[in-house]
Design an enzyme around this catalytic site. Structure first.
Site, PDB file in Angstrom:
ATOM      1  N   LYS A 211       1.988   2.335  -5.091  1.00 58.71           N
ATOM      2  CA  LYS A 211       2.669   1.873  -6.307  1.00 58.71           C
ATOM      3  C   LYS A 211       1.871   2.207  -7.559  1.00 58.71           C
ATOM      4  O   LYS A 211       2.439   2.576  -8.574  1.00 58.71           O
ATOM      5  CB  LYS A 211       2.901   0.354  -6.240  1.00 58.71           C
TER       6      LYS A 211
ATOM      7  N   GLY B  38      -4.331  -4.320  -4.375  1.00 58.21           N
ATOM      8  CA  GLY B  38      -5.274  -3.322  -4.882  1.00 58.21           C
ATOM      9  C   GLY B  38      -4.479  -2.092  -5.274  1.00 58.21           C
ATOM     10  O   GLY B  38      -3.830  -1.486  -4.441  1.00 58.21           O
ATOM     11  N   HIS B  39      -4.446  -1.793  -6.559  1.00 53.80           N
ATOM     12  CA  HIS B  39      -3.720  -0.606  -7.026  1.00 53.80           C
ATOM     13  C   HIS B  39      -4.728   0.460  -7.400  1.00 53.80           C
ATOM     14  O   HIS B  39      -5.631   0.198  -8.184  1.00 53.80           O
ATOM     15  CB  HIS B  39      -2.891  -0.914  -8.271  1.00 53.80           C
TER      16      HIS B  39
ATOM     17  N   ASP C 218       0.814  -1.222   0.000  1.00 47.22           N
ATOM     18  CA  ASP C 218       0.000   0.000   0.000  1.00 47.22           C
ATOM     19  C   ASP C 218       0.844   1.267   0.000  1.00 47.22           C
ATOM     20  O   ASP C 218       0.465   2.279   0.594  1.00 47.22           O
ATOM     21  CB  ASP C 218      -0.959   0.036   1.213  1.00 47.22           C
TER      22      ASP C 218
ATOM     23  N   GLN D  44       2.191  -5.958  -3.301  1.00 47.08           N
ATOM     24  CA  GLN D  44       2.498  -5.961  -1.873  1.00 47.08           C
ATOM     25  C   GLN D  44       3.827  -5.237  -1.602  1.00 47.08           C
ATOM     26  O   GLN D  44       4.184  -4.372  -2.392  1.00 47.08           O
ATOM     27  CB  GLN D  44       2.514  -7.395  -1.312  1.00 47.08           C
TER      28      GLN D  44
HETATM   29  P1  IMP Z   1      -2.816 -12.685   2.046  1.00 43.63           P
HETATM   30  O1  IMP Z   1      -1.910 -12.132   1.024  1.00 43.63           O
HETATM   31  O2  IMP Z   1      -4.269 -12.463   1.757  1.00 43.63           O
HETATM   32  O3  IMP Z   1      -2.517 -14.138   2.373  1.00 43.63           O
HETATM   33  O4  IMP Z   1      -2.546 -11.886   3.424  1.00 43.63           O
HETATM   34  C1  IMP Z   1      -1.335 -12.019   4.156  1.00 43.63           C
HETATM   35  C2  IMP Z   1      -0.925 -10.696   4.768  1.00 43.63           C
HETATM   36  O5  IMP Z   1      -0.540  -9.804   3.738  1.00 43.63           O
HETATM   37  C3  IMP Z   1      -2.045  -9.991   5.545  1.00 43.63           C
HETATM   38  O6  IMP Z   1      -1.448  -9.294   6.620  1.00 43.63           O
HETATM   39  C4  IMP Z   1      -2.590  -9.008   4.531  1.00 43.63           C
HETATM   40  O7  IMP Z   1      -3.205  -7.889   5.141  1.00 43.63           O
HETATM   41  C5  IMP Z   1      -1.301  -8.600   3.809  1.00 43.63           C
HETATM   42  N1  IMP Z   1      -1.529  -8.145   2.444  1.00 43.63           N
HETATM   43  C6  IMP Z   1      -1.805  -8.895   1.354  1.00 43.63           C
HETATM   44  N2  IMP Z   1      -1.915  -8.119   0.262  1.00 43.63           N
HETATM   45  C7  IMP Z   1      -1.706  -6.864   0.659  1.00 43.63           C
HETATM   46  C8  IMP Z   1      -1.651  -5.605  -0.039  1.00 43.63           C
HETATM   47  O8  IMP Z   1      -1.834  -5.496  -1.247  1.00 43.63           O
HETATM   48  N3  IMP Z   1      -1.388  -4.527   0.741  1.00 43.63           N
HETATM   49  C9  IMP Z   1      -1.152  -4.604   2.065  1.00 43.63           C
HETATM   50  N4  IMP Z   1      -1.184  -5.743   2.745  1.00 43.63           N
HETATM   51  C10 IMP Z   1      -1.456  -6.867   2.055  1.00 43.63           C
END
Ligand code: IMP
Length: 430
Positions: free
Chosen positions: A13, A37-38, A10, A225
């Site tokens: 990007k 999410g972009h 977040d 991420q």
């Molecule tokens: P997962 O990717 O859904 O398995 O989540 C694992 C961890 O990564 C959690 O703490 C999510 O909140 C975090 N996470 C996954 N994708 C994002 C992102 O795009 N931005 C911020 N945190 C993320």
């Protein structure tokens, strides 16, 4: 050029990729899925993409979803149809999807909700279980959606294995679902149909990238991420299940070249989900950053945890990705009386063996400990403090001072900064 997240995701990007994409011929993403999410703002229109690369709005540029991603085809189709309304077979000519990218099947989402969502605070999109299947070598890939017989064999095998897991977790309803022939048949029909609708996009994306590189085309690799969420380099186990640094991105598209790498870094820090976050502010300053920065998850809408910039964590990430920064959201700091940057940690836990040495209580750490047990006991030391600023029009002197401090504390160069969500809110630095 390669763009990666330099914190816990977040970082903004989407905006920089949208900006840098103007110069690129191809934009490719290679990790994660619709956990990302972009946000891209064009005029008064805001687009949020979860799977589509952020360059998709440039119709003359090819956008690639690489082999390292985990794709929920239903989400991708919805996203494509939102770009081209009223078309059942979406007609977006500037997209290519790797046939080797893994597919998220409903049992992945089901397992994510059953096993990890509470503990890790995942987005609940099935990402971890899909990558588990990839590592176990039982995953279903985009090419499989185009071959009904193969798809049926793989689904049949996986349904029976997943039923045993649901049983073991005491979820008898889940177990019954994956033993139900009719549900298997419906899944087969639905996913074959997704494959039919996506057929024209599925291709050998590594070949496209290698050829484009041979022809001297400009390729922009888009990270998802952030490095601190990387399964290899992040704050394990509070991470996502892909490798989000520059190395994982290269692997996720199948292209490694001596490219310029830029880490996107927010002028403060945020984190969504569980896990240690030393500079987290749970007071009114944290709330100020959340409100002003609109720090709510683009995917789940969850409020993001907010805090001061952490130069210890930043140095660590830049050590992996290289020393170029694009600093985002500097305008959000506008209006704060005082700004702090964390320069070291004080370890306040019990004595513990860490990286081969005994870590004593009250030890001062200047290197980032990725071990969550250690990091959760670290208190920030704010070795840098400066007055804030309130000017709205041009970037005030204090903001420049802040950027210089970030450079001095990390040894990196801030090449671009952004002071607003709109496309034109970009500051280029010499
Ligand atoms: P997962 O990717 O859904 O398995 O989540 C694992 C961890 O990564 C959690 O703490 C999510 O909140 C975090 N996470 C996954 N994708 C994002 C992102 O795009 N931005 C911020 N945190 C993320």
């Amino acid at each position: 050029m390669t763009v990666v997240g330099g914190q816990w995701g977040d970082e903004g990007k989407g905006k920089f990729i949208d900006y840098l994409a103007r110069e690129a011929d191809i934009i490719a993403r290679g990790t994660g899925g619709n956990n990302a999410g972009h946000t891209v703002t064009v005029g008064d229109k805001k687009y949020v993409f979860h799977l589509l690369p952020s360059g998709i709005l440039y119709q003359d540029k090819l956008n690639i979803i690489g082999n390292g991603t985990a794709i929920d085809p239903k989400v991708l189709l919805d996203e494509l149809c939102s770009l081209r309304k009223d078309s059942y077979i979406p007609d977006v000519p500037n997209l290519a999807i790797s046939g080797d990218a893994h597919v998220i099947i409903p049992y992945h989402v089901h397992m994510d909700l059953l096993k990890s969502k509470g503990k890790i605070g995942t987005t609940g999109r099935g990402i971890g279980p899909a990558y588990m299947d990839k590592a176990e070598r039982v995953g279903i890939r985009m090419n499989d959606l185009l071959n009904k017989k193969t798809l049926e064999e793989k689904l049949r095998h996986n349904f029976s294995e997943k039923a045993k897991i649901f049983e073991a977790f005491g979820d008898s309803k889940g177990a019954a679902t994956y033993r139900d022939e009719e549900y298997l048949y419906n899944t087969l029909v639905n996913y074959s149909e997704h494959g039919r609708r996506l057929r024209d996009y599925i291709t050998d994306t590594r070949h496209i990238l290698a050829e484009a590189d041979r022809q001297g085309k400009k390729i922009l690799l888009e990270g998802a991420q952030g490095t601190l969420l990387s399964v290899d380099h992040g704050t394990y186990p509070y991470v996502t299940s892909s490798e989000c640094s520059v190395a994982g991105l290269s692997s996720g598209v199948g292209l490694f070249r001596d490219m310029k790498v830029i880490s996107i870094v927010k002028a403060y820090t945020t984190r969504v989900g569980n896990g240690p976050f030393p500079t987290e502010l749970t007071d009114s300053t944290g709330e100020y950053l959340r409100d002003k920065g609109n720090e709510y998850g683009a995917t789940t809408g969850r409020p993001r945890r907010c805090g001061w910039l952490d130069a210890v964590a930043l140095r660590y990430c830049l050590g992996i990705n290289g020393n170029s920064i694009a600093l985002s959201k500097i305008d959000v700091l506008n209006g704060l009386d005082e700004l702090n940057i964390c320069t070291a940690y004080k370890y306040e836990g019990e004595p513990l063996m860490h990286n081969g040495r005994k870590l004593q209580k009250d030890a001062i750490l200047t290197e980032f400990p990725t071990d969550s047990q250690v990091l959760s006991q670290c208190k920030p030391i704010y070795g840098y403090t400066q007055p804030g600023w309130t000017t709205q029009n041009e970037l005030p002197k204090q903001a420049r001072l802040y950027m210089e401090a970030v450079e001095a504390l990390t040894g990196a160069k801030i090449e671009i900064a952004s002071d607003g969500a709109e496309r034109n809110k970009i500051i280029l630095r010499k």
